[in-house]
Design an enzyme around this catalytic site. Structure first.
Site, PDB file in Angstrom:
ATOM      1  N   GLY A 690      44.664  35.598  36.697  1.00  0.00           N
ATOM      2  CA  GLY A 690      43.227  35.801  36.770  1.00  0.00           C
ATOM      3  C   GLY A 690      42.606  35.036  37.913  1.00  0.00           C
ATOM      4  O   GLY A 690      43.174  34.081  38.445  1.00  0.00           O
ATOM      5  N   PHE A 691      41.416  35.504  38.311  1.00  0.00           N
ATOM      6  CA  PHE A 691      40.660  34.865  39.371  1.00  0.00           C
ATOM      7  C   PHE A 691      39.255  34.591  38.853  1.00  0.00           C
ATOM      8  O   PHE A 691      38.713  35.352  38.058  1.00  0.00           O
ATOM      9  CB  PHE A 691      40.562  35.764  40.616  1.00  0.00           C
ATOM     10  CG  PHE A 691      41.893  36.073  41.243  1.00  0.00           C
ATOM     11  CD1 PHE A 691      42.392  35.269  42.256  1.00  0.00           C
ATOM     12  CD2 PHE A 691      42.640  37.171  40.820  1.00  0.00           C
ATOM     13  CE1 PHE A 691      43.614  35.562  42.839  1.00  0.00           C
ATOM     14  CE2 PHE A 691      43.860  37.468  41.397  1.00  0.00           C
ATOM     15  CZ  PHE A 691      44.352  36.658  42.416  1.00  0.00           C
ATOM     16  N   GLY A 692      38.670  33.510  39.297  1.00  0.00           N
ATOM     17  CA  GLY A 692      37.293  33.204  38.957  1.00  0.00           C
ATOM     18  C   GLY A 692      36.579  32.660  40.163  1.00  0.00           C
ATOM     19  O   GLY A 692      37.182  32.451  41.219  1.00  0.00           O
ATOM     20  N   SER A 694      35.580  29.792  40.609  1.00  0.00           N
ATOM     21  CA  SER A 694      35.984  28.426  40.923  1.00  0.00           C
ATOM     22  C   SER A 694      37.471  28.287  41.210  1.00  0.00           C
ATOM     23  O   SER A 694      37.927  27.205  41.569  1.00  0.00           O
ATOM     24  CB  SER A 694      35.596  27.492  39.769  1.00  0.00           C
ATOM     25  OG  SER A 694      36.170  27.939  38.561  1.00  0.00           O
ATOM     26  N   GLY A 695      38.265  29.340  41.037  1.00  0.00           N
ATOM     27  CA  GLY A 695      39.685  29.217  41.338  1.00  0.00           C
ATOM     28  C   GLY A 695      40.549  30.248  40.653  1.00  0.00           C
ATOM     29  O   GLY A 695      40.057  31.223  40.093  1.00  0.00           O
ATOM     30  N   LYS A 696      41.871  30.026  40.713  1.00  0.00           N
ATOM     31  CA  LYS A 696      42.849  30.933  40.117  1.00  0.00           C
ATOM     32  C   LYS A 696      43.310  30.390  38.771  1.00  0.00           C
ATOM     33  O   LYS A 696      43.280  29.188  38.521  1.00  0.00           O
ATOM     34  CB  LYS A 696      44.061  31.086  41.039  1.00  0.00           C
ATOM     35  CG  LYS A 696      43.759  31.737  42.379  1.00  0.00           C
ATOM     36  CD  LYS A 696      45.021  31.792  43.240  1.00  0.00           C
ATOM     37  CE  LYS A 696      44.725  32.415  44.606  1.00  0.00           C
ATOM     38  NZ  LYS A 696      45.936  32.452  45.458  1.00  0.00           N
ATOM     39  N   LYS A 711      44.250  26.373  35.285  1.00  0.00           N
ATOM     40  CA  LYS A 711      43.226  26.742  36.257  1.00  0.00           C
ATOM     41  C   LYS A 711      43.308  25.772  37.429  1.00  0.00           C
ATOM     42  O   LYS A 711      43.203  24.560  37.261  1.00  0.00           O
ATOM     43  CB  LYS A 711      41.827  26.679  35.643  1.00  0.00           C
ATOM     44  CG  LYS A 711      40.718  27.023  36.654  1.00  0.00           C
ATOM     45  CD  LYS A 711      39.333  26.675  36.139  1.00  0.00           C
ATOM     46  CE  LYS A 711      38.882  27.649  35.084  1.00  0.00           C
ATOM     47  NZ  LYS A 711      37.478  27.383  34.679  1.00  0.00           N
ATOM     48  N   ASP A 819      27.234  30.036  30.567  1.00  0.00           N
ATOM     49  CA  ASP A 819      27.893  31.219  31.137  1.00  0.00           C
ATOM     50  C   ASP A 819      28.609  31.995  30.036  1.00  0.00           C
ATOM     51  O   ASP A 819      29.793  32.329  30.166  1.00  0.00           O
ATOM     52  CB  ASP A 819      28.864  30.806  32.240  1.00  0.00           C
ATOM     53  CG  ASP A 819      29.273  31.991  33.127  1.00  0.00           C
ATOM     54  OD1 ASP A 819      28.572  33.030  33.084  1.00  0.00           O
ATOM     55  OD2 ASP A 819      30.279  31.893  33.842  1.00  0.00           O
TER      56      ASP A 819
END
EC number: 2.7.10.1
Length: 999
Positions: A690-692, A694-696, A711, A819
């Site tokens: 996954g990706f976000g 703020s990072g992977k 993360k 969030d």
């Protein structure tokens, strides 16, 4: 001929009322045909021409039987604005308040409404712009209410042309632009309410000072900046002034004290500075004053006794000095909230003696001396919150007679002596917090009278004696925290009857005997801490079947026998059985060096690696010698080979270690089965899941078979224009995750195993959730074609709600997630839900704390952001509740909040519109079984409550949990008031419905 004319004239005059009557009835029937009436509210509007409409529900007539008023408030009507009602020739008043009137308004709708004096379209679903022609179409209008809709665009400058308008209410819409200066021309105005819209940053128009007849000015949440204009000093008729939730600056103007008729002044949550006006005593009509959450300094004025104050709120400022003695002479004061200041001295001894005090919160100050004996002098006190001061002395016997008390929080003071017996058994008391004092004595049997008690927090005192059986009769109790006292005797068997109990902490006492055996009723127990007592006997195997237990500390007791194998069923964050008299084998799950400290001090325990424990026989010992010799020889060979392989491996990983682990600081929050090197070895692109922003996120399969999620936060970007790509954001995200997840424990919150921080690398290691996120399952193209049925979706909703409720209501200080969305709700192997991703979470800041607050460009995600965020740029728990409401509607509809099918509507508006036009079934995800339609309808209702445009109308997360439990059948229905919305009464600001410091 003349005779015929006279006869005709007489006949026509005889039939004129009848003709008018039939005409009015026809118009009303036509209006009915244009509306959907699911509640049959208009059933009395008959098709019979002989029936007068004057007797129809919602219709009023004058003496000549002409319809003059149509009031269809809360009739649950659906459809466009029924403009045909304006054809009623004598109509003066029209109210469609609190229905589902939708669509937009046009100038043509009001062409024939010239006689209207009052028009109320508030609390509906209207969209689009406000017609510019309204002042010309409605020249006689005095009252215009269009609040609580979805209107957009600007307020027309033509509104300055109203000549008779006395009340204008446009609050709670999505209006943009600025407040038009032309409104200053409507000098007949007595009420101007524009609160909670999406205005651009702007100053209060000085022209509003021309409205000298104005009695109510409600401009809360209007994105106002700068000082209050001096021209407003001309508003000498003001009764209510509400400027809360803006960014106003400067000092509170002294002219405000010259307002002779003002009853309420609300300046909450701005940036006012300086001192309070010394001449406040001039405002003899003032009842409610709130200047909380500003930057005020100095002392509280000493002439408050001249006021008829009912409410004084000055919390979260920088006020100093004592509480004026004069305040004790106020005969009307019911609310006093001064927490989070720098106030000092002794409280006036007569505080409450002459006042009907209900809510007192003086927490996080520097007060000293005794708690006034007469603080409940008039028997109405409900909240007494004095956390973190230096109060001393004993609790007065008078407080033991104060039966109105519901919440008492006296922790972190220097109080002493025995608690009055009556105080323990107050009938309405729900929270009793006496921690961190020097109280003595025992808990009396009178505690049985506290039938509403849910939280008992009495840790770190000098209480003694036995714990009374009567506590087991308090069925609603959730928490018992009695650590660090001198309680003795056995743990009462009656405690096992407390089915709602979530936390039991009796550590560091003198308790003896055994743990009660019948523990099956503790279905909600999350924490069991009985460490440092004199408990004995065996650990009950029933402990291992407690479904949500994740904290178990029985260390430093005298437990004996074997460790129950059932403990392996638990998903424990904390396990400590050290320093007892346990014997036998350690269960295989815990036969690991990382648990060594959890079993230390039990000489009779052994780790059975080969199916053998030590036997104290000579022949077996001889056999062990040969076995050990063989093992050592083999181990030596393995060691040599291992050294060679290790050196080779070190060379290979040296570069990686130097960059990511050279200066790394690992911090664990649970017992770990893995090392940091295992994590570093698996941070490969092939493991990215996954990706976000703020990072992977990596899926890491460890050597022991365990799987974790890692993360890795993005490296800072050098240069560039995006301030949110800086390393400071990484630090904030990292700090927010660690601060939040590292300190909380709940079954519906994802676990943070550990974290790593080095110069250029920040890692967060979580428990792995094999079924991904709720968004993946609802919207992703997953292999296997997983389809969530309704029971699973309802369970997910309840799990997530419980997690958020824990953050809002059970964490001290409370935590706002900021969030909440479906991709941040993760699913375990059984599709149980856990709230995750706290990278922009905000921890409520207590006095004197240095709690970091993580910020981002936007607090939230597209489609989930609460509307008020756009104009306040502030978040609180109501923002989370809005986002969770979107998730509920997402669960029901199966649609994403950014789905193209929604057009320009948000999820809540789309659902409302679809329900109005098409009914329930088209809204429901076609993958769901319609046999659950009734439950689904209730969840939609909860979702719409949560997404109400005004924060006031959103329920707390604790209430949401209760409502979802009622839907699922977990608790009996409580028959809540299901009205769509209610008009705000009393205080204008909608943020006063729940105590801000009542955790």
């Amino acid at each position: 001929m003349l005779y015929c004319l006279i006869l005709l004239l007489c006949l026509s005059s005889t039939y004129l009322p009848s003709l008018s009557l039939n005409q009015d009835a026809t118009i009303l029937r036509q209006a009915k045909l244009g509306l959907s009436d699911p509640a049959q509210s208009l059933s009395s509007w008959s098709d019979n021409n002989d029936v007068t409409p004057c007797k129809w529900l919602g219709v009023s007539c004058d003496a000549t039987s002409n319809v003059v008023s149509v009031d269809l408030s809360s009739f649950m009507l659906v459809g466009p604005f029924p403009s045909i009602l304006c054809h009623l020739p004598s109509l003066h008043s029209l109210s469609l308040y609190n229905n589902s009137i939708n669509g937009s308004l046009s100038a043509d709708d009001f062409d024939t409404c010239h006689n209207l004096i009052s028009l109320d379209l508030s609390e509906n679903l209207l969209v689009g712009s406000i017609p510019k022609s309204l002042p010309f179409n409605l020249p006689n209008l005095k009252f215009l209410e269009i609040s609580g809709n979805n209107l957009s665009d600007t307020i027309p400058s033509s509104f300055g042309e109203f000549r008779k308008l006395e009340s204008l209410n446009l609050a709670g819409n999505f209006l943009s632009g600025t407040i038009p200066a032309s409104l200053g021309n409507v000098t007949t105005l007595k009420e101007l309410k524009l609160a909670y819209n999406l205005f651009s940053p702007s100053q209060i128009p000085s022209q509003l000072g021309n409205l000298t007849e104005l009695q109510v000015l409600w401009l809360a949440g209007c994105n106002l900046v700068g000082p209050i204009p001096p021209s407003l000093s001309r508003l000498t008729s003001l009764v209510n002034l509400d400027l809360t939730f803006n960014q106003l600056t400067g000092s509170i103007p002294s002219w405000i004290t010259q307002l002779k008729t003002v009853e309420q002044i609300e300046l909450f949550n701005n940036s006012f500075s300086g001192e309070l006006p010394e001449s406040m005593g001039n405002m003899t009509t003032l009842k409610r004053f709130d200047a909380s959450m500003n930057k005020l300094t100095g002392k509280i004025p000493d002439n408050l006794n001249l006021l008829n104050l009912e409410s004084l709120n000055l919390f979260e400022n920088m006020l100093e000095g004592p509480l004026p003695e004069s305040i004790t002479r106020s005969k009307t004061l019911s609310e006093l909230k001064l927490f989070n200041n720098r106030l000092t001295g002794v409280l006036p001894s007569q505080l409450g003696a002459n006042s009907p005090l209900q809510y007192v919160d003086l927490s996080y100050n520097r007060f000293s001396g005794e708690i006034p004996a007469n603080v409940c002098g008039e028997g109405k006190l409900e909240y007494l919150i004095l956390i973190d001061n230096s109060f001393s002395g004993e609790i007065s016997n008078n407080l033991g007679k104060c039966k109105s008390l519901t919440r008492v929080r006296l922790s972190n003071n220097k109080l002493s002596g025995q608690i009055p017996h009556g105080f323990w058994g107050l009938p309405r008391l729900s929270l009793l917090e006496l921690s961190d004092n020097s109280f003595t004595g025992s808990i009396p049997k009178t505690i049985i009278g506290a039938k509403n008690l849910s939280n008992l927090r009495i840790s770190k005192n000098r209480f003694s004696g036995s714990i009374p059986n009567e506590i087991g009769s308090l069925n609603g109790i959730i928490e018992i925290s009695g650590a660090e006292n001198d309680f003795s005797g056995e743990i009462p068997e009656s405690l096992v009857k407390l089915k709602q109990l979530s936390r039991l902490d009796l550590s560091k006492n003198q308790l003896s005997g055994e743990i009660p055996r019948e523990l099956r009723g503790w279905k909600n127990l999350n924490e069991l801490n009985l460490a440092n007592n004199h408990l004995s006997g065996e650990i009950p195997k029933e402990v291992g079947i407690l479904p949500v237990l994740n904290y178990l500390d029985l260390s430093s007791n005298q437990f004996s026998g074997e460790i129950p194998l059932e403990l392996q069923n638990l998903k424990l964050n904390v396990l400590n059985l050290s320093y007892n008299h346990l014997s036998g084998k350690i269960p295989p799950l815990y036969a690991n060096k990382i648990y060594a400290h959890d079993f230390i001090g039990n000489p009779g325990l052994c780790v059975d690696l080969d199916g053998l424990c030590r036997k104290i026989t000579r022949s077996k010992n001889i056999g062990y010698v040969w076995i050990l010799l063989t093992i050592f020889l083999l181990a030596g060979l393995v060691f040599v080979v291992g050294i060679v392989m290790f050196i080779a491996k070190c060379r290979k990983l040296r570069a990686l270690k130097s960059s990511t682990l050279a200066a790394s600081k690992w911090r664990s929050f649970h017992k770990l089965h893995f090392s940091e090197h295992e994590i570093a070895d698996c941070l490969d692109e092939k493991n990215v899941i996954g990706f976000g922003s703020s990072g992977k996120v990596y899926k890491v399969e460890l050597r022991g078979g365990e799987v974790v999620a890692v993360k890795k936060l993005n490296k800072s970007v050098k240069g560039g224009d995006d301030e949110y790509s800086s390393d400071s954001l990484n630090r904030d995200v990292f700090a927010a995750e660690v601060e939040t997840l590292g300190t909380i424990r709940h079954k519906s919150i994802v676990r943070l195993w550990c974290c790593c921080s080095s110069g250029d690398c920040k890692l967060l290691v979580y428990e792995y959730m094999p079924n991904g996120s709720l968004a993946d399952v609802l919207h992703g193209d997953r292999k296997g074609g997983v389809v969530l049925g309704w029971p699973e979706r309802l369970r997910i909703a309840l799990d997530a709600a419980e997690g958020l409720s824990y953050l809002h209501h059970d964490c001290v200080p409370p935590i706002v997630h900021r969030d909440v969305k479906s991709s941040n709700i993760l699913l375990d192997s059984d599709y149980g839900a856990k709230v995750a991703d706290f990278g922009i979470a905000k921890v409520g800041q207590m006095s004197g704390s240095k709690t970091p607050e993580a910020m981002s460009g936007i607090a939230g995600s597209c489609g989930y952001i609460a509307p008020e965020y756009v104009y306040t740029l502030r978040v609180n728990e109501k923002s989370d509740i809005y986002s969770f409401g979107v998730v509920l509607l997402e669960l029901v509809t199966g649609k994403q909040p950014t789905d193209s099918e929604l057009g320009d509507k948000d999820m809540a508006k789309w659902v409302c519109t679809a329900l109005d036009k098409c009914g329930l079934e088209p809204v429901i995800d076609p993958k769901l079984d319609l046999k659950f339609k009734e439950e689904i309808s209730k969840v939609i209702h909860i979702g719409l409550l949560c997404t109400s445009p005004l924060p006031l109308n959103r329920p707390s997360m604790r209430k949401v949990v209760i409502m979802l439990q009622e839907v699922s059948g977990a608790v009996p229905c409580s028959s809540p008031n299901t009205s769509k919305r209610s008009k705000t009464g009393g205080k204008l600001s909608p943020y006063y419905t729940e105590d801000l410091n009542s955790v």
